[in-house]
Scaffold this motif. Structure first.
Motif, short mmCIF file in Angstrom:
data_model
loop_
_atom_site.label_atom_id
_atom_site.label_comp_id
_atom_site.label_asym_id
_atom_site.label_seq_id
_atom_site.Cartn_x
_atom_site.Cartn_y
_atom_site.Cartn_z
N THR A 154 -30.44 6.10 -12.08
CA THR A 154 -30.12 4.84 -12.62
C THR A 154 -30.30 3.54 -11.96
OG1 THR A 154 -27.64 4.62 -12.49
CG2 THR A 154 -28.35 6.29 -14.21
N MET A 155 -30.59 3.57 -10.74
CA MET A 155 -30.65 2.36 -9.95
C MET A 155 -32.04 1.90 -10.56
SD MET A 155 -30.89 1.85 -5.90
CE MET A 155 -32.79 2.25 -5.74
N GLU A 156 -32.11 0.49 -10.66
CA GLU A 156 -33.14 -0.30 -11.08
C GLU A 156 -33.90 -0.79 -9.95
OE1 GLU A 156 -34.57 -3.91 -14.02
OE2 GLU A 156 -32.58 -3.19 -14.01
N VAL A 157 -35.32 -0.41 -10.13
CA VAL A 157 -36.10 -0.45 -8.79
C VAL A 157 -37.08 -1.76 -9.15
CG1 VAL A 157 -35.74 1.47 -7.52
CG2 VAL A 157 -37.71 1.35 -9.13
N ASP A 158 -37.58 -2.57 -8.24
CA ASP A 158 -38.67 -3.38 -8.76
C ASP A 158 -40.09 -3.00 -8.29
OD1 ASP A 158 -39.07 -3.62 -5.91
OD2 ASP A 158 -37.93 -5.55 -5.53
N TRP A 159 -41.22 -3.72 -9.04
CA TRP A 159 -42.32 -3.34 -8.74
C TRP A 159 -42.95 -3.13 -7.32
CZ3 TRP A 159 -46.11 -0.89 -10.90
CH2 TRP A 159 -47.66 -0.90 -10.63
N LEU A 160 -42.37 -3.90 -6.36
CA LEU A 160 -42.74 -3.47 -4.88
C LEU A 160 -42.40 -2.16 -4.34
CD1 LEU A 160 -42.17 -7.08 -3.36
CD2 LEU A 160 -44.18 -6.06 -4.14
N THR A 161 -41.05 -1.74 -4.92
CA THR A 161 -40.53 -0.65 -4.63
C THR A 161 -41.41 0.51 -5.24
OG1 THR A 161 -38.17 -1.37 -4.12
CG2 THR A 161 -38.71 1.02 -4.65
N VAL A 162 -41.64 0.54 -6.38
CA VAL A 162 -42.70 1.62 -7.14
C VAL A 162 -43.87 1.62 -6.24
CG1 VAL A 162 -43.95 1.82 -8.99
CG2 VAL A 162 -41.58 1.19 -9.09
N GLN A 163 -44.71 0.55 -6.01
CA GLN A 163 -45.82 0.46 -5.18
C GLN A 163 -45.60 1.06 -3.91
OE1 GLN A 163 -47.02 -3.58 -5.66
NE2 GLN A 163 -48.93 -3.02 -6.42
N ARG A 164 -44.61 0.73 -3.30
CA ARG A 164 -44.64 1.36 -1.82
C ARG A 164 -44.37 2.88 -1.88
NH1 ARG A 164 -39.93 2.83 0.68
NH2 ARG A 164 -38.47 1.69 -0.77
N LEU A 165 -43.39 3.52 -2.83
CA LEU A 165 -43.14 4.71 -2.83
C LEU A 165 -44.36 5.51 -3.39
CD1 LEU A 165 -39.26 4.71 -4.02
CD2 LEU A 165 -40.38 5.67 -1.83
N ARG A 166 -45.13 4.92 -4.25
CA ARG A 166 -46.34 5.59 -4.77
C ARG A 166 -47.37 5.94 -3.49
NH1 ARG A 166 -46.94 3.15 -10.67
NH2 ARG A 166 -45.35 4.23 -11.61
N THR A 167 -47.42 4.78 -2.62
CA THR A 167 -48.51 4.84 -1.57
C THR A 167 -47.81 5.85 -0.34
OG1 THR A 167 -49.03 2.59 -2.05
CG2 THR A 167 -49.56 3.20 0.02
N ASN A 168 -46.55 5.96 -0.27
CA ASN A 168 -45.78 6.44 0.84
C ASN A 168 -44.70 7.44 0.52
OD1 ASN A 168 -47.51 5.26 3.12
ND2 ASN A 168 -46.36 3.20 2.44
N PRO A 169 -45.03 8.29 -0.46
CA PRO A 169 -43.83 9.16 -1.07
C PRO A 169 -42.99 9.91 0.16
CG PRO A 169 -45.91 10.07 -1.36
CD PRO A 169 -46.25 8.96 -0.51
N ASN A 170 -41.67 9.70 0.03
CA ASN A 170 -40.70 10.49 0.65
C ASN A 170 -40.70 11.98 0.60
OD1 ASN A 170 -39.85 7.78 1.69
ND2 ASN A 170 -38.55 7.76 0.09
N ALA A 171 -40.15 12.65 1.45
CA ALA A 171 -40.08 14.07 1.21
C ALA A 171 -39.13 14.27 0.32
CB ALA A 171 -40.19 14.73 2.64
N ASN A 172 -39.03 15.33 -0.37
CA ASN A 172 -38.13 15.85 -1.37
C ASN A 172 -36.78 16.45 -0.20
OD1 ASN A 172 -39.26 15.33 -3.61
ND2 ASN A 172 -39.73 17.32 -4.00
#
Length: 88
Positions: free
Chosen positions: A70-88
């Protein structure tokens, strides 16, 4: 007009560890369903909603005690995680 669209299948949702909330207005997606629930580790869109409250309720399904749900994230965070996904 629907107020909800699930993007991934129920089987794929079994592998999701959490969901953050993103307001995609002006960035991408359906302007009628601007609130997206995205996977915590790679920001893959899981579902889209008409309201933030609907998105937050859906995001709570994934690891109820995860502080990122439920944490709201911004566009920069979305782009960063799509480019560099974290491991599950």
């Amino acid at each position: 007009m629907a107020d909800f669209e699930q993007i991934v299948s129920d089987d794929e949702l079994d592998d999701v560890s959490g969901g953050m909330v993103f307001n995609s207005t002006g960035y991408e997606g359906d302007p009628n369903l601007p609130w997206e629930v995205v996977a915590n580790h790679n920001c893959q869109v899981l579902a889209r909603f008409a309201t933030k409250d609907q998105a937050c309720e859906y995001a709570k399904r994934f690891g109820k005690h995860d502080p990122y749900n439920t944490m709201e994230v911004d566009w920069l965070t979305v782009q960063r995680l799509r480019t560099n996904p974290n491991a599950n």
